[in-house]
Write an enzyme that holds these catalytic residues in place. Sequence first.
Site, PDB file in Angstrom:
ATOM      1  CB  CYS A   1       5.771  -3.384  11.240  1.00  0.00           C
ATOM      2  SG  CYS A   1       5.305  -2.334   9.861  1.00  0.00           S
TER       3      CYS A   1
ATOM      4  NE  ARG B   1      -1.762  -4.398  14.546  1.00  0.00           N
ATOM      5  CZ  ARG B   1      -0.623  -3.512  14.461  1.00  0.00           C
ATOM      6  NH1 ARG B   1       0.279  -4.285  13.660  1.00  0.00           N
ATOM      7  NH2 ARG B   1      -0.591  -2.383  14.755  1.00  0.00           N
TER       8      ARG B   1
ATOM      9  CE  LYS C   1      -5.422   0.872  12.143  1.00  0.00           C
ATOM     10  NZ  LYS C   1      -3.948   1.317  12.158  1.00  0.00           N
ATOM     11  CG  ASN C   2      -4.683   4.836  11.280  1.00  0.00           C
ATOM     12  OD1 ASN C   2      -4.672   3.934  12.139  1.00  0.00           O
ATOM     13  ND2 ASN C   2      -4.422   4.346  10.047  1.00  0.00           N
TER      14      ASN C   2
ATOM     15  NE  ARG D   1       5.313   2.513  12.926  1.00  0.00           N
ATOM     16  CZ  ARG D   1       6.591   2.402  13.041  1.00  0.00           C
ATOM     17  NH1 ARG D   1       7.237   1.344  13.574  1.00  0.00           N
ATOM     18  NH2 ARG D   1       7.359   3.605  13.064  1.00  0.00           N
TER      19      ARG D   1
ATOM     20  CG  ASP E   1      -3.367   2.925   5.590  1.00  0.00           C
ATOM     21  OD1 ASP E   1      -3.717   3.700   6.592  1.00  0.00           O
ATOM     22  OD2 ASP E   1      -2.308   2.818   5.464  1.00  0.00           O
TER      23      ASP E   1
ATOM     24  NE  ARG F   1       4.833   1.935   9.716  1.00  0.00           N
ATOM     25  CZ  ARG F   1       3.743   1.773  10.292  1.00  0.00           C
ATOM     26  NH1 ARG F   1       3.337   0.619  10.287  1.00  0.00           N
ATOM     27  NH2 ARG F   1       2.938   2.687  10.526  1.00  0.00           N
TER      28      ARG F   1
HETATM   29  C1  EPZ Z   1       0.138   6.313   9.969  1.00  0.00           C
HETATM   30  O1  EPZ Z   1       1.266   5.577  10.246  1.00  0.00           O
HETATM   31  C2  EPZ Z   1      -0.994   5.222   9.870  1.00  0.00           C
HETATM   32  N1  EPZ Z   1      -0.906   4.551  11.274  1.00  0.00           N
HETATM   33  C3  EPZ Z   1      -0.630   4.139   8.794  1.00  0.00           C
HETATM   34  O2  EPZ Z   1      -1.923   3.279   8.547  1.00  0.00           O
HETATM   35  C4  EPZ Z   1      -0.436   5.006   7.457  1.00  0.00           C
HETATM   36  O3  EPZ Z   1      -0.060   3.797   6.527  1.00  0.00           O
HETATM   37  C5  EPZ Z   1       0.590   6.033   7.354  1.00  0.00           C
HETATM   38  O4  EPZ Z   1       0.362   6.674   8.561  1.00  0.00           O
HETATM   39  C6  EPZ Z   1       0.679   6.680   6.170  1.00  0.00           C
HETATM   40  O5  EPZ Z   1      -0.621   7.267   5.826  1.00  0.00           O
HETATM   41  C7  EPZ Z   1      -1.623   5.272  12.255  1.00  0.00           C
HETATM   42  O6  EPZ Z   1      -1.997   6.553  12.188  1.00  0.00           O
HETATM   43  C8  EPZ Z   1      -1.748   4.518  13.597  1.00  0.00           C
HETATM   44  P1  EPZ Z   1       4.009   7.933   8.583  1.00  0.00           P
HETATM   45  P2  EPZ Z   1       2.852   6.363  10.556  1.00  0.00           P
HETATM   46  O7  EPZ Z   1       4.962   8.482   9.718  1.00  0.00           O
HETATM   47  O8  EPZ Z   1       2.231   7.755  11.396  1.00  0.00           O
HETATM   48  C9  EPZ Z   1       8.368   7.666   7.198  1.00  0.00           C
HETATM   49  C10 EPZ Z   1      -2.953   1.320   8.673  1.00  0.00           C
HETATM   50  O9  EPZ Z   1      -2.810   0.431   7.871  1.00  0.00           O
HETATM   51  N2  EPZ Z   1       8.964   8.147   8.370  1.00  0.00           N
HETATM   52  O10 EPZ Z   1       3.285   8.997   7.896  1.00  0.00           O
HETATM   53  O11 EPZ Z   1       3.780   5.441  11.074  1.00  0.00           O
HETATM   54  C11 EPZ Z   1       8.188   6.194   7.224  1.00  0.00           C
HETATM   55  O12 EPZ Z   1       9.167   5.070   7.178  1.00  0.00           O
HETATM   56  C12 EPZ Z   1      -1.594   1.920   8.983  1.00  0.00           C
HETATM   57  O13 EPZ Z   1      -3.825   1.713   9.312  1.00  0.00           O
HETATM   58  C13 EPZ Z   1      10.368   8.467   8.600  1.00  0.00           C
HETATM   59  O14 EPZ Z   1      11.114   8.282   7.592  1.00  0.00           O
HETATM   60  O15 EPZ Z   1       3.272   6.654   9.131  1.00  0.00           O
HETATM   61  C14 EPZ Z   1       7.111   5.973   6.197  1.00  0.00           C
HETATM   62  O16 EPZ Z   1       7.831   5.461   4.864  1.00  0.00           O
HETATM   63  C15 EPZ Z   1      -0.367   1.320   8.347  1.00  0.00           C
HETATM   64  N3  EPZ Z   1      10.685   9.016   9.742  1.00  0.00           N
HETATM   65  C16 EPZ Z   1       6.624   7.308   5.814  1.00  0.00           C
HETATM   66  O17 EPZ Z   1       7.393   8.080   6.586  1.00  0.00           O
HETATM   67  C17 EPZ Z   1       9.921   9.223  10.797  1.00  0.00           C
HETATM   68  O18 EPZ Z   1      10.212   9.867  11.787  1.00  0.00           O
HETATM   69  C18 EPZ Z   1       5.274   7.366   6.202  1.00  0.00           C
HETATM   70  O19 EPZ Z   1       5.027   7.404   7.585  1.00  0.00           O
HETATM   71  C19 EPZ Z   1       8.523   9.041  10.496  1.00  0.00           C
HETATM   72  C20 EPZ Z   1       8.052   8.401   9.180  1.00  0.00           C
END
Ligand code: EPZ
Length: 419
Positions: A115, A395, A22-23, A91, A303, A120
Amino acid sequence: MDCIVINGGKSLKGEVSVSGSKNAALPIIVATLLANGNHKISGVPNLRDINTLAKLLTHLGAEIQFNENMEVNTHNINVFDAPYELVRTMRASFLVIGPLVARFGKARVSLPGGCAIGVRPVDIHIKSLEAMGVNIDIEQGYVTASCDELKGAHIYLDMPTVGGTENIIMTACLAKGTTVIENAAREPEIIDLVGALRTMGAQITGEGTGTIKIEGVLKLNPLNYAVIPDRIEAGTFMVAAGITGGDIFINNCPIKYMGATIDKLRETGIVIEEENGLVHVLSSGKINCVEVTTKPYPGFPTDMQAQMMALLSLADGTSIIRETIFENRFIHVAELDRLGASIKVEHDTAIIGGVKKLKGATVMATDLRASASLILSGLVAEGKTTVLRVYHLDRGYDCLEEKLKLLGADIYRTSENNL
Ligand code: EPZ
C-alpha cells in the site's frame, strides 16, 4: 470524487465525541467467523473500511445488518476464499485466513499486496499459521491454507505485528492445546479483540503484554461486545485544537490508551486535562518544537505521525520525527510543503523547520493519516485549502469534517466537479 474545502484561521471551540475504534472493530468483526450464530457489536464506526469488510463477510456467506448495533449472522458461511479485489482495498481482510482455517479447515485468501505506506508483508502471519499445523501454498498471489488438526504452538514473533498477533490469537482459540505468543503486539485494539473473544468463551490471558497465552476450546459462541473509542481519532482532535489555538472538550476519549500521544502533545505546549469525564484540550497557539520516534505500543503511535507533523510544521524551531514502523510513511511531506511547510526527509527521519504560517492550496490525499494531516494544516493555513481524494480519509474517519464544523471550523465536503 469528493474533496474537502477549508477556509483556515478559525480557533476550534466546543465539545466533540470520539467514534468507535476502526482498528478494534475490524478484527472483532472478523472474529465472528469463529462461531455459528447471531453476533452483536456496538460502537462500530461508519467507515469505508468497515463497509469493505462487511462486503467480504457477506461474500463468505454471512448476513449483516447495521441497526444501532452491527449484527452479523454466521449460520451460513459457505465460501472460503477472499478475492484480490476485496483484500487489496483493505489489507485487514487478510485476517479472515486464521478464523476460516480454525473453523472450517480451509481458506484461500489473496495476499494483500503493498500500500502507499509500505510493502507490508504477511510473512509472520503465514509462518505462525504453519507452526500451528496449517499447510500453506502460495501461488498466483493467493495463500491457500488447509489443516486437518490445528494444534497449539509456542510462537515467537520476529516483530510485534498487530495484525499478526490478532490472526494468531483468533486461530489459537480453536486449536487443540495451548498457544503462547512471545513478542506479541500490546496495542489496545488487541486488548479489545480479546475482550470480545472472551464473550465467545475463549480462554486467553496476557493481552496487553508481550506474552499472550491461549487455551484452545472445542467451540465458541456468538459475540456480544462494545468497541472501544478510537485513540487515533481522539489524538487527531487534540492536534486540531493545538494547531488552531483552540479550546475543546473531547467526550468518550480513551485517555488511558493515549499516554505517549498525550505526553508528546503536552511537550509541544498543549494543555490536556481530564475534567468531569471529558478531556479538556487548550492551546495558546504557540507550539514548541520536539523530537518524536514512532514505536510499537505503548510508544508513540505511527498512526499519529502525520498529524504530529502538521502541528510541528508551525513550531518555534526545528523538530525531528523518526518513523520506525513503515518504510514509506512520509508521503504527506510533499503535500505539506505545498502549503508552505519546510520539511526535509532523510531516510527514516523528517526534519521539520517550523514556519510562521501556512498558505492554503489544493493538495492531494495519498493515504488515510496523510489526509488527516492535510485537513489539520488547512484549518490553520491562510485562505482556502482544498484536499482532493478524500476517499482515503473516509476509510478511517467517521464524518471528520462534520465534527470539525461543529467545533467552529469553516470546512465543507463537495465534489471535485464543483471546483
Ligand atoms: C495495524 O496494521 C493497523 N491497522 C495500522 O493502522 C497500524 O499503523 C499498524 O498496525 C501499526 O500499529 C489495523 O489495525 C487494521 P503491523 P498492521 O502488522 O497489522 C511489518 C491506520 O492508519 N510486518 O503491526 O498491518 C510491516 O511491514 C493503519 O489505521 C512484517 O514484516 O501492522 C510493518 O512494517 C495504517 N511481516 C510492521 O510490521 C508481517 O507478517 C508493522 O505492521 C506483518 C507485519
